[in-house]
Scaffold this motif. Structure first.
Motif, PDB file in Angstrom:
ATOM      1  N   SER A  13       0.773  -1.273   0.031  1.00  0.00           N
ATOM      2  CA  SER A  13       0.090  -0.001   0.032  1.00  0.00           C
ATOM      3  C   SER A  13       0.785   1.188  -0.156  1.00  0.00           C
ATOM      4  CB  SER A  13      -0.999  -0.071   1.135  1.00  0.00           C
ATOM      5  OG  SER A  13      -0.180   0.031   2.288  1.00  0.00           O
ATOM      6  N   TYR A  14       1.955   1.402   0.713  1.00  0.00           N
ATOM      7  CA  TYR A  14       2.922   2.335   0.720  1.00  0.00           C
ATOM      8  C   TYR A  14       3.607   2.629  -0.589  1.00  0.00           C
ATOM      9  CZ  TYR A  14       6.944   5.323   1.696  1.00  0.00           C
ATOM     10  OH  TYR A  14       7.979   6.439   1.593  1.00  0.00           O
ATOM     11  N   GLN A  15       3.865   1.536  -1.222  1.00  0.00           N
ATOM     12  CA  GLN A  15       4.576   1.735  -2.600  1.00  0.00           C
ATOM     13  C   GLN A  15       3.371   2.294  -3.722  1.00  0.00           C
ATOM     14  OE1 GLN A  15       6.103  -2.125  -2.795  1.00  0.00           O
ATOM     15  NE2 GLN A  15       8.168  -1.716  -1.963  1.00  0.00           N
ATOM     16  N   ILE A  16       2.304   1.682  -3.644  1.00  0.00           N
ATOM     17  CA  ILE A  16       1.058   2.195  -4.333  1.00  0.00           C
ATOM     18  C   ILE A  16       1.086   3.620  -4.317  1.00  0.00           C
ATOM     19  CG2 ILE A  16      -1.279   1.959  -4.959  1.00  0.00           C
ATOM     20  CD1 ILE A  16      -1.096  -0.942  -4.417  1.00  0.00           C
ATOM     21  N   ALA A  17       0.850   4.063  -3.119  1.00  0.00           N
ATOM     22  CA  ALA A  17       0.749   5.395  -2.640  1.00  0.00           C
ATOM     23  C   ALA A  17       1.805   6.226  -3.389  1.00  0.00           C
ATOM     24  CB  ALA A  17       0.615   5.722  -1.613  1.00  0.00           C
ATOM     25  N   THR A  18       3.124   5.879  -3.210  1.00  0.00           N
ATOM     26  CA  THR A  18       4.232   6.607  -3.818  1.00  0.00           C
ATOM     27  C   THR A  18       4.152   6.445  -5.416  1.00  0.00           C
ATOM     28  OG1 THR A  18       5.545   5.790  -1.870  1.00  0.00           O
ATOM     29  CG2 THR A  18       6.828   6.517  -3.828  1.00  0.00           C
ATOM     30  N   GLU A  20       1.553   6.290  -7.320  1.00  0.00           N
ATOM     31  CA  GLU A  20       0.511   7.219  -7.586  1.00  0.00           C
ATOM     32  C   GLU A  20       0.866   8.614  -7.330  1.00  0.00           C
ATOM     33  OE1 GLU A  20      -2.395   6.642  -9.048  1.00  0.00           O
ATOM     34  OE2 GLU A  20      -1.962   4.599  -9.271  1.00  0.00           O
ATOM     35  N   MET A  21       1.509   9.073  -6.331  1.00  0.00           N
ATOM     36  CA  MET A  21       1.886  10.459  -6.075  1.00  0.00           C
ATOM     37  C   MET A  21       3.000  10.852  -7.251  1.00  0.00           C
ATOM     38  SD  MET A  21       4.162  12.159  -2.863  1.00  0.00           S
ATOM     39  CE  MET A  21       5.546  11.261  -3.426  1.00  0.00           C
ATOM     40  N   TRP A  22       3.836  10.133  -7.808  1.00  0.00           N
ATOM     41  CA  TRP A  22       4.881  10.310  -8.851  1.00  0.00           C
ATOM     42  C   TRP A  22       4.215  10.661  -9.956  1.00  0.00           C
ATOM     43  CZ3 TRP A  22      10.124   7.420  -8.794  1.00  0.00           C
ATOM     44  CH2 TRP A  22      10.648   7.539  -7.359  1.00  0.00           C
ATOM     45  N   GLU A  24       1.201  11.637 -10.563  1.00  0.00           N
ATOM     46  CA  GLU A  24       0.394  12.925 -10.430  1.00  0.00           C
ATOM     47  C   GLU A  24       1.391  14.127 -10.595  1.00  0.00           C
ATOM     48  OE1 GLU A  24      -2.769  15.424 -10.542  1.00  0.00           O
ATOM     49  OE2 GLU A  24      -2.600  13.553 -10.909  1.00  0.00           O
ATOM     50  N   ASP A  82       7.639  18.836  -2.911  1.00  0.00           N
ATOM     51  CA  ASP A  82       7.304  17.457  -3.336  1.00  0.00           C
ATOM     52  C   ASP A  82       8.053  16.778  -4.514  1.00  0.00           C
ATOM     53  OD1 ASP A  82       5.401  17.550  -1.208  1.00  0.00           O
ATOM     54  OD2 ASP A  82       3.944  17.989  -2.431  1.00  0.00           O
ATOM     55  N   ARG A 173       1.148   1.826 -15.132  1.00  0.00           N
ATOM     56  CA  ARG A 173      -0.157   1.460 -14.450  1.00  0.00           C
ATOM     57  C   ARG A 173      -0.980   0.862 -15.553  1.00  0.00           C
ATOM     58  NH1 ARG A 173      -2.455   6.327 -11.843  1.00  0.00           N
ATOM     59  NH2 ARG A 173      -2.784   6.845 -13.926  1.00  0.00           N
TER      60      ARG A 173
END
Length: 418
Positions: A13-18, A20-22, A24, A82, A173
């Motif tokens: 989950s942490y890697q998915i959030a990272t 997705e942030m990248w 965006e 960021d 993705r």
């Protein structure tokens, strides 16, 4: 030689959030840099002596190019901290994508075609990022080490052959999850084009159509699978469910994902069929002759790119002729073989036995020559003509190799995909 291996990732989950942030942040940076280029182009696209007399003179600015925009990333990181979380080379590759998109707008490719004006990426439309460089030992067992993301689990369904080095890594993705694409280099295989000369013995001609996917000059045919048409009922059900959901809700997003997964399944089935068919053809001959996709399809006498408004569009898109020819050309080059594109004009009208032109409508599937008495399947006749054009022999010169054709009717033998 370059080749690509793709594996599915299993990030936490942490890697998915990272990731997705990248994606965006990279999308926003892509739009900003593309906007800079558009702004300069709109103000400076005409020379001074061609500008109208009544016009405010814009402030002179340097043309934003790849190097100036890459240097400006330092200011971007100062204003928006960021972006410091993104790997520096990944951020620079985003600038490179802007450069390539803008250059393709003005510069024509090797065929003389220009692409359209680049578009800004909407939310969710920026789906991949690339590491231009990475450690050679980044893969350990079933994990890949990605800078600033960590070790991500991957499903390594096939091992990387020895002697191949990893050059770039792309994280993408898709509808059913995240994938990693490894660009591998094999220095033992030369990158120069094959010097195989086409002859009547080592050349195989193929004619693509809608009745059969392709027919070879040896009389063999490959049936067309029609994966999209076979899944239309399932897609219809999923689209109906999607239409009943409130747009933007969680159930709507879930229904959108289900439709995307079904489309991806169809695309994967078609691509797998193309790869297996290409392997089967390359195992039969050193040179594969086909029609030039840019000029059109001999059976329909239409250009592949111009079929969107015809009644044949669904069937032709389902067959995927363009993708198949691309796969066939790449695999032939990697294997030291060759593909030749010939002019499709009159390949189905000319007689492969005597060379005389025999006009016939599209619904007539049998070639019957009144001059020499040859009776042969229309697609097989076109495949033989394609082979002869690739070899460079005239029909009369090649007639001796097919002396027994005459008025005998040759029936195509069906072979299934490998």
């Amino acid at each position: 030689m370059r080749t690509a291996y793709q594996y599915k990732l299993r990030p936490n989950s942490y890697q998915i959030a990272t990731i997705e942030m990248w994606l965006e942040l990279l999308r926003r940076q892509y739009n900003y840099r593309l906007g800079e280029r558009f702004s300069w182009w709109s103000e400076n696209r005409c020379p001074v002596n061609a500008c109208p007399l009544v016009m405010p003179i814009p402030q002179l600015r340097d043309n934003p190019n790849y190097y100036s925009q890459k240097r400006d990333l330092v200011n971007t990181k100062d204003k928006f901290p960021d972006y410091r979380l993104i790997h520096s080379q990944v951020l620079q590759d985003c600038i490179k994508r802007v450069k390539l998109a803008f250059d393709r707008w003005f510069k024509a490719d090797k065929n003389g075609h220009k692409l359209g004006k680049p578009r800004f990426k909407g939310r969710g439309r920026y789906r991949s990022f690339t590491y231009p460089q990475i450690k050679l030992d980044c893969i350990e067992e079933n994990q890949i080490s990605l800078p600033k993301i960590g070790k991500v689990k991957l499903i390594q369904h096939r091992p990387i052959p020895e002697g191949l080095t990893i050059k770039t890594v792309t994280i993408s993705r898709k509808a059913d999850g995240y994938y990693v694409t490894l660009s591998l280099e094999d220095k033992s295989v030369p990158t120069s084009t094959s010097k195989v000369e086409p002859t009547l013995k080592n050349t195989l001609g193929i004619d693509m159509g809608l009745k059969e996917f392709l027919v070879t000059s040896e009389g063999e045919s490959v049936p067309i699978p029609q994966y999209y048409r076979s899944s239309q009922q399932r897609l219809k059900t999923l689209q109906k469910r999607l239409s009943r959901k409130k747009k933007g809700s969680k159930r709507w997003l879930k229904a959108v994902k289900a439709v995307a997964k079904q489309h991806k399944k169809v695309a994967d089935q078609r691509k797998d069929f193309h790869f297996k068919t290409a392997n089967e053809l390359l195992s039969k001959a050193e040179v594969i002759a086909h029609v030039d996709a840019e000029r059109g399809v001999p059976e329909a006498n239409l250009n592949i790119k111009g079929l969107a408004k015809t009644r044949l569009s669904k069937s032709i898109n389902d067959a995927g002729w363009g993708q198949f020819l691309t796969i066939l050309t790449v695999k032939a080059g990697n294997a030291g073989q060759k593909t030749i594109a010939v002019n499709p004009k009159n390949t189905s009208q000319d007689c492969s036995n005597c060379g005389e032109k025999v006009k016939k409508e599209l619904n007539i599937r049998t070639h019957s020559c009144p001059h020499c008495g040859a009776v042969i399947d229309r697609d097989l006749n076109a495949a033989i003509n394609i082979k002869n054009r690739a070899v460079g022999h005239s029909v009369l010169k090649a007639r001796g190799a097919r002396r027994n054709t005459g008025a005998e009717k040759r029936e195509a033998h069906t072979i299934g995909p490998a």
